[in-house]
Design a protein around this motif. Structure first.
Motif, mmCIF file in Angstrom:
data_model
loop_
_atom_site.group_PDB
_atom_site.id
_atom_site.type_symbol
_atom_site.label_atom_id
_atom_site.label_comp_id
_atom_site.label_asym_id
_atom_site.label_seq_id
_atom_site.Cartn_x
_atom_site.Cartn_y
_atom_site.Cartn_z
ATOM 1 N N ASN A 148 21.967 6.786 12.674
ATOM 2 C CA ASN A 148 22.312 7.897 11.788
ATOM 3 C C ASN A 148 22.574 7.409 10.367
ATOM 4 O O ASN A 148 22.169 8.049 9.391
ATOM 5 C CB ASN A 148 23.539 8.636 12.318
ATOM 6 N N LEU A 149 23.246 6.267 10.256
ATOM 7 C CA LEU A 149 23.543 5.710 8.938
ATOM 8 C C LEU A 149 22.266 5.314 8.212
ATOM 9 O O LEU A 149 22.100 5.596 7.015
ATOM 10 C CB LEU A 149 24.469 4.505 9.087
ATOM 11 N N LEU A 150 21.348 4.679 8.916
ATOM 12 C CA LEU A 150 20.116 4.211 8.279
ATOM 13 C C LEU A 150 19.261 5.369 7.777
ATOM 14 O O LEU A 150 18.703 5.309 6.670
ATOM 15 C CB LEU A 150 19.311 3.360 9.267
ATOM 16 N N ARG A 151 19.128 6.418 8.576
ATOM 17 C CA ARG A 151 18.240 7.505 8.163
ATOM 18 C C ARG A 151 18.930 8.526 7.253
ATOM 19 O O ARG A 151 18.259 9.364 6.655
ATOM 20 C CB ARG A 151 17.639 8.193 9.374
ATOM 21 N N SER A 152 20.251 8.482 7.162
ATOM 22 C CA SER A 152 20.937 9.414 6.264
ATOM 23 C C SER A 152 20.814 8.998 4.803
ATOM 24 O O SER A 152 20.993 9.828 3.910
ATOM 25 C CB SER A 152 22.418 9.514 6.648
ATOM 26 N N VAL A 153 20.496 7.732 4.550
ATOM 27 C CA VAL A 153 20.306 7.244 3.173
ATOM 28 C C VAL A 153 18.839 7.408 2.807
ATOM 29 O O VAL A 153 17.963 6.861 3.492
ATOM 30 C CB VAL A 153 20.728 5.772 3.051
ATOM 31 N N PRO A 154 18.495 8.149 1.762
ATOM 32 C CA PRO A 154 17.087 8.357 1.396
ATOM 33 C C PRO A 154 16.398 7.052 1.007
ATOM 34 O O PRO A 154 17.047 6.071 0.625
ATOM 35 C CB PRO A 154 17.175 9.325 0.199
ATOM 36 N N GLU A 155 15.068 7.077 1.119
ATOM 37 C CA GLU A 155 14.289 5.879 0.796
ATOM 38 C C GLU A 155 14.491 5.425 -0.642
ATOM 39 O O GLU A 155 14.534 4.217 -0.916
ATOM 40 C CB GLU A 155 12.799 6.128 1.046
ATOM 41 N N LEU A 156 14.603 6.376 -1.572
ATOM 42 C CA LEU A 156 14.781 6.002 -2.971
ATOM 43 C C LEU A 156 16.093 5.267 -3.196
ATOM 44 O O LEU A 156 16.160 4.334 -4.004
ATOM 45 C CB LEU A 156 14.713 7.248 -3.861
ATOM 46 N N VAL A 157 17.134 5.671 -2.476
ATOM 47 C CA VAL A 157 18.419 4.968 -2.601
ATOM 48 C C VAL A 157 18.313 3.574 -2.016
ATOM 49 O O VAL A 157 18.792 2.589 -2.608
ATOM 50 C CB VAL A 157 19.537 5.773 -1.917
ATOM 51 N N TRP A 158 17.691 3.465 -0.831
ATOM 52 C CA TRP A 158 17.474 2.150 -0.254
ATOM 53 C C TRP A 158 16.640 1.273 -1.191
ATOM 54 O O TRP A 158 16.905 0.071 -1.336
ATOM 55 C CB TRP A 158 16.772 2.256 1.092
ATOM 56 N N ALA A 159 15.623 1.858 -1.819
ATOM 57 C CA ALA A 159 14.774 1.080 -2.729
ATOM 58 C C ALA A 159 15.578 0.577 -3.924
ATOM 59 O O ALA A 159 15.407 -0.572 -4.358
ATOM 60 C CB ALA A 159 13.597 1.932 -3.201
ATOM 61 N N THR A 160 16.449 1.405 -4.467
ATOM 62 C CA THR A 160 17.285 0.971 -5.584
ATOM 63 C C THR A 160 18.171 -0.200 -5.183
ATOM 64 O O THR A 160 18.324 -1.179 -5.934
ATOM 65 C CB THR A 160 18.159 2.143 -6.073
ATOM 66 N N LEU A 161 18.747 -0.118 -3.981
ATOM 67 C CA LEU A 161 19.587 -1.212 -3.497
ATOM 68 C C LEU A 161 18.763 -2.468 -3.228
ATOM 69 O O LEU A 161 19.181 -3.588 -3.560
ATOM 70 C CB LEU A 161 20.318 -0.786 -2.219
ATOM 71 N N MET A 162 17.576 -2.306 -2.632
ATOM 72 C CA MET A 162 16.747 -3.466 -2.316
ATOM 73 C C MET A 162 16.181 -4.130 -3.567
ATOM 74 O O MET A 162 15.951 -5.339 -3.582
ATOM 75 C CB MET A 162 15.600 -3.055 -1.378
ATOM 76 N N VAL A 163 15.954 -3.352 -4.619
ATOM 77 C CA VAL A 163 15.515 -3.947 -5.883
ATOM 78 C C VAL A 163 16.604 -4.852 -6.438
ATOM 79 O O VAL A 163 16.334 -5.930 -6.988
ATOM 80 C CB VAL A 163 15.138 -2.835 -6.891
ATOM 81 N N LEU A 164 17.857 -4.445 -6.284
ATOM 82 C CA LEU A 164 18.966 -5.289 -6.726
ATOM 83 C C LEU A 164 19.081 -6.553 -5.886
ATOM 84 O O LEU A 164 19.470 -7.615 -6.390
ATOM 85 C CB LEU A 164 20.280 -4.503 -6.651
ATOM 86 N N VAL A 165 18.729 -6.457 -4.596
ATOM 87 C CA VAL A 165 18.857 -7.596 -3.691
ATOM 88 C C VAL A 165 17.647 -8.515 -3.771
ATOM 89 O O VAL A 165 17.783 -9.742 -3.907
ATOM 90 C CB VAL A 165 19.065 -7.107 -2.240
ATOM 91 N N ALA A 166 16.447 -7.923 -3.668
ATOM 92 C CA ALA A 166 15.223 -8.711 -3.578
ATOM 93 C C ALA A 166 14.431 -8.768 -4.871
ATOM 94 O O ALA A 166 13.428 -9.474 -4.937
ATOM 95 C CB ALA A 166 14.332 -8.154 -2.463
ATOM 96 N N GLY A 167 14.842 -8.026 -5.890
ATOM 97 C CA GLY A 167 14.111 -8.016 -7.146
ATOM 98 C C GLY A 167 12.998 -6.990 -7.147
ATOM 99 O O GLY A 167 12.668 -6.391 -6.121
ATOM 100 N N LEU A 168 12.404 -6.788 -8.319
ATOM 101 C CA LEU A 168 11.310 -5.836 -8.450
ATOM 102 C C LEU A 168 10.092 -6.313 -7.676
ATOM 103 O O LEU A 168 9.826 -7.508 -7.588
ATOM 104 C CB LEU A 168 10.946 -5.652 -9.925
ATOM 105 N N GLY A 169 9.357 -5.364 -7.115
ATOM 106 C CA GLY A 169 8.130 -5.729 -6.434
ATOM 107 C C GLY A 169 7.964 -5.041 -5.104
ATOM 108 O O GLY A 169 8.846 -4.315 -4.635
ATOM 109 N N PRO A 170 6.825 -5.278 -4.453
ATOM 110 C CA PRO A 170 6.513 -4.587 -3.195
ATOM 111 C C PRO A 170 7.478 -4.917 -2.063
ATOM 112 O O PRO A 170 7.692 -4.092 -1.170
ATOM 113 C CB PRO A 170 5.096 -5.076 -2.870
#
Length: 271
Positions: free
Chosen positions: A122-144
């Motif tokens: 429930n926690l994983l799917r309640s966060v939209p993809e765009l929010v996850w992408a913003t967080l992952m860009v901070l963690v993994a940097g810009l890119g695919p």
């Protein structure tokens, strides 16, 4: 007492109860819609005015003709391949993680484990993809890679829940018969339940792949690469012709993936 005398009052009472709940539900929906329009304060007069129509028409015409320069077409094709790769990797990771979490979420390892797994899904799917992408860009940097991780996290929550429900709804008789015949828990599941739910799980995975293709293009707007990043760049500098080429590439990519997924589902259904 005649059987018809018993059935008619029950039918009448059931119809009355259904109508009452239907009226209440319809009233609540209408009230919610009216309240939403009142809150948004949409100016329909300005939206459908001649000036608005002319402005939208002028903006749409600015996209024509698309830029078909061979060099830019090759660049767009590479962006489409990148978008497809992001969606494929994200969906594959989510499928594997969803399968692992679906078993405890289906209650196969106790009530406490089921509640914990369902909470995580429930926690994983309640966060939209765009929010996850913003967080992952901070963690993994810009890119695919950031886009693939964002899709994997959200899609894990979706597929894990769908896989768990498929396992829960599958008939238990084949697995139970194997257990009674002396088979272990894992072989009984693999030979008794897994063949029943596998086609449905594959269909869910293909459907999420189609959705992730579209979402992978959108994630480019937050720096996750692919066609979305190209579209954001060219729109931001008012290069509508190049943006039109990117939009056409998105359309072709979605059509190709939809056609491939449809053929795979039909082949699975015929087997």
């Amino acid at each position: 007492m005649n059987a018809n005398d018993v059935q008619e009052p029950c039918a009448a009472r059931g119809a009355a109860d259904f109508c009452l709940s239907c009226v209440l539900t319809s009233g609540l929906l209408i009230a919610a819609v009216v309240a939403s329009f009142a809150y948004l304060a949409i100016d329909f007069g300005a939206l459908f005015s001649a000036d608005s129509a002319a402005a939208m028409g002028k903006f749409a015409i600015s996209f024509l003709p698309p830029d078909l320069d061979p060099e830019f077409v090759r660049k767009t094709a590479w962006g489409a391949l990148q978008t497809f790769s992001v969606a494929m990797v994200g969906t594959l990771l989510a499928t594997l993680a969803g399968l692992l979490l679906s078993l405890p979420a289906a209650g196969r390892q106790g009530v406490a484990t089921a509640r914990l797994s369902r909470f995580l899904l429930n926690l994983l799917r309640s966060v939209p993809e765009l929010v996850w992408a913003t967080l992952m860009v901070l963690v993994a940097g810009l890119g695919p890679f950031a886009g693939a991780l964002a899709l994997a996290l959200h899609t894990t929550g979706v597929l894990g829940r769908l896989f768990a429900e498929a396992i829960e709804n599958a008939p238990r008789q084949p697995e139970q018969s194997l257990r009674e015949a002396g088979s272990g828990g894992v072989p009984a599941f693999l030979y008794g339940t897994q063949p029943l739910v596998w086609p449905q799980c594959v269909a869910y995975g293909l459907y999420r792949l189609e959705m992730n293709i579209r979402m992978a293009a959108v994630l480019g707007f937050v720096g996750a690469g692919g066609l979305g990043q190209m579209l954001y760049y060219h729109l931001s500098i008012f290069q509508q012709a190049q943006a039109a080429t990117v939009l056409i590439a998105m359309f072709i990519l979605v059509l190709a993936v939809d056609a491939l997924s449809d053929r795979l589902r039909k082949r699975m259904a015929s087997v």
